[in-house]
Scaffold this motif. Structure first.
Motif, mmCIF file in Angstrom:
data_model
loop_
_atom_site.group_PDB
_atom_site.id
_atom_site.type_symbol
_atom_site.label_atom_id
_atom_site.label_comp_id
_atom_site.label_asym_id
_atom_site.label_seq_id
_atom_site.Cartn_x
_atom_site.Cartn_y
_atom_site.Cartn_z
ATOM 1 N N GLN A 2 35.409 45.099 43.059
ATOM 2 C CA GLN A 2 34.466 45.744 42.131
ATOM 3 C C GLN A 2 35.158 46.787 41.265
ATOM 4 O OE1 GLN A 2 30.794 47.238 43.744
ATOM 5 N NE2 GLN A 2 29.844 45.233 43.529
ATOM 6 N N ALA A 3 36.118 47.493 41.845
ATOM 7 C CA ALA A 3 36.843 48.504 41.059
ATOM 8 C C ALA A 3 37.621 47.864 39.918
ATOM 9 C CB ALA A 3 37.791 49.280 41.968
ATOM 10 N N ASN A 4 37.870 46.560 40.036
ATOM 11 C CA ASN A 4 38.607 45.836 38.994
ATOM 12 C C ASN A 4 37.692 44.921 38.183
ATOM 13 O OD1 ASN A 4 41.780 46.249 39.253
ATOM 14 N ND2 ASN A 4 40.854 46.403 41.288
ATOM 15 N N GLY A 5 36.395 45.179 38.242
ATOM 16 C CA GLY A 5 35.442 44.495 37.364
ATOM 17 C C GLY A 5 34.994 43.125 37.826
ATOM 18 N N LEU A 6 35.279 42.766 39.072
ATOM 19 C CA LEU A 6 34.862 41.456 39.569
ATOM 20 C C LEU A 6 33.550 41.569 40.340
ATOM 21 C CD1 LEU A 6 38.267 40.039 40.921
ATOM 22 C CD2 LEU A 6 37.149 39.527 38.736
ATOM 23 N N SER A 7 32.716 40.547 40.225
ATOM 24 C CA SER A 7 31.497 40.536 41.039
ATOM 25 C C SER A 7 31.827 39.990 42.430
ATOM 26 C CB SER A 7 30.410 39.695 40.375
ATOM 27 O OG SER A 7 30.763 38.336 40.384
#
Ligand code: SF4
Ligand code: SF4
Length: 280
Positions: free
Chosen positions: A135-140
């Motif tokens: 999540q911190a890297n923009g992934l769901s």
């Protein structure tokens, strides 16, 4: 945090929305009669029974452990077919950081990650660490689960989880126990809890006529969860039983539903307010 990883599929379009990296963890606390990947259930005991089944020499005994050389593997599945422990010699112990390193390479091409199994919630702390990184890297982040982890006790994990894909294998506790080996009180509790928290992305039910009362399961599940549809739409995936990958002793005894039967069950769901219904 370490988990036993069965495999990582870099790009999957069948494990949630969009292109995703799917991580399959080893081990399951249920024993479904129709299990399509029984080799993900057990732990490798390093008994060595699979070594001679390998046509390419990818497996060898090193001391008391079986060693796997992925460069020689042709993915023929001979090893998993002979394993007496519902396991695979190709599993690996990996930290969440190591799995993340593998996921990171796909970031430009994927929308998110899905952790499945076996039963991935046997490793909640591992998933918390992996999902926090994702999540911190923009992934769901999606969990594919049989619903046997009490999600209410893991708020930190739910905070970094975008949705859960939950199996409802039968609504009646006794039928559920006959199909899976476990009762379903916790599964039903989780379904309600996750829906109330807008974390229930998808429900899945495998249909095999005569195995359990499908109509009752569909109606009771829909009655339980339709009040929550206004909080977040819930996809319902109705899965026709197919014998691929199923253990030989069950292959012959389980029935495949007709498309008409599947449409009938989809109609029951639609009448209860479900709009996103998929038959596969
Ligand atoms: S995968 Fe199965 S057969 Fe092979 S060593 Fe492990 S337990 Fe034995
Ligand atoms: S799947 Fe790979 S390791 Fe297993 S028997 Fe076939 S070649 Fe050998």
């Amino acid at each position: 945090m370490v988990a036993t990883v069965n495999k990582i599929i870099p790009f999957s379009t069948v494990d949630g929305p969009g292109n995703r990296t799917a991580i399959f963890l080893q081990g399951c606390n249920m024993n479904c009669l129709y299990c399509h990947n029984p080799e993900t259930r057990g732990k490798c005991m390093h008994c060595g029974a699979c070594v001679n089944s390998c046509p390419t020499g990818a497996l060898s005994l090193k001391g008391k452990r079986v060693s796997y050389d992925c460069r020689k593997c042709i993915h023929c599945d001979s090893c998993i077919n002979v394993c007496p422990y519902d396991s695979s010699p190709k599993t690996a112990e990996m930290t969440a950081e190591e799995v993340w390193q593998a996921v990171q390479k796909q970031i430009p091409f994927i929308r998110g990650i899905t952790v499945s199994g076996g039963e991935c919630t046997l490793y909640p702390e591992f998933m918390l660490e992996l999902f926090t990184l994702a999540q911190a890297n923009g992934l769901s982040t999606l969990i594919d689960s049989n619903g046997t982890l009490d999600f209410e006790l893991y708020p930190d994990l739910l905070d970094v989880t975008d949705g859960v894909m939950l199996d409802i294998k039968a609504f009646d506790p006794e039928e559920h126990k006959r199909v899976t080996g476990l009762s379903n009180e916790l599964v039903i509790k989780n379904a309600r809890y996750l829906a109330s928290k807008a974390k229930l992305y998808e429900l899945r039910t495998v249909v095999s006529p005569g195995l359990y009362n499908t109509e009752q399961t569909i109606i009771q599940t829909a009655d339980l969860l339709s009040p929550y549809l206004s909080i977040r739409p819930i996809r319902y995936k109705l899965i026709s039983y197919r014998p691929m990958g199923v253990r030989p002793q069950y292959k012959e005894t389980l029935q495949i539903p007709t498309h008409k039967q599947m449409e009938y069950y989809a109609g029951l769901l639609a009448a209860k307010g479900f709009k996103d219904i998929i038959i596969i």
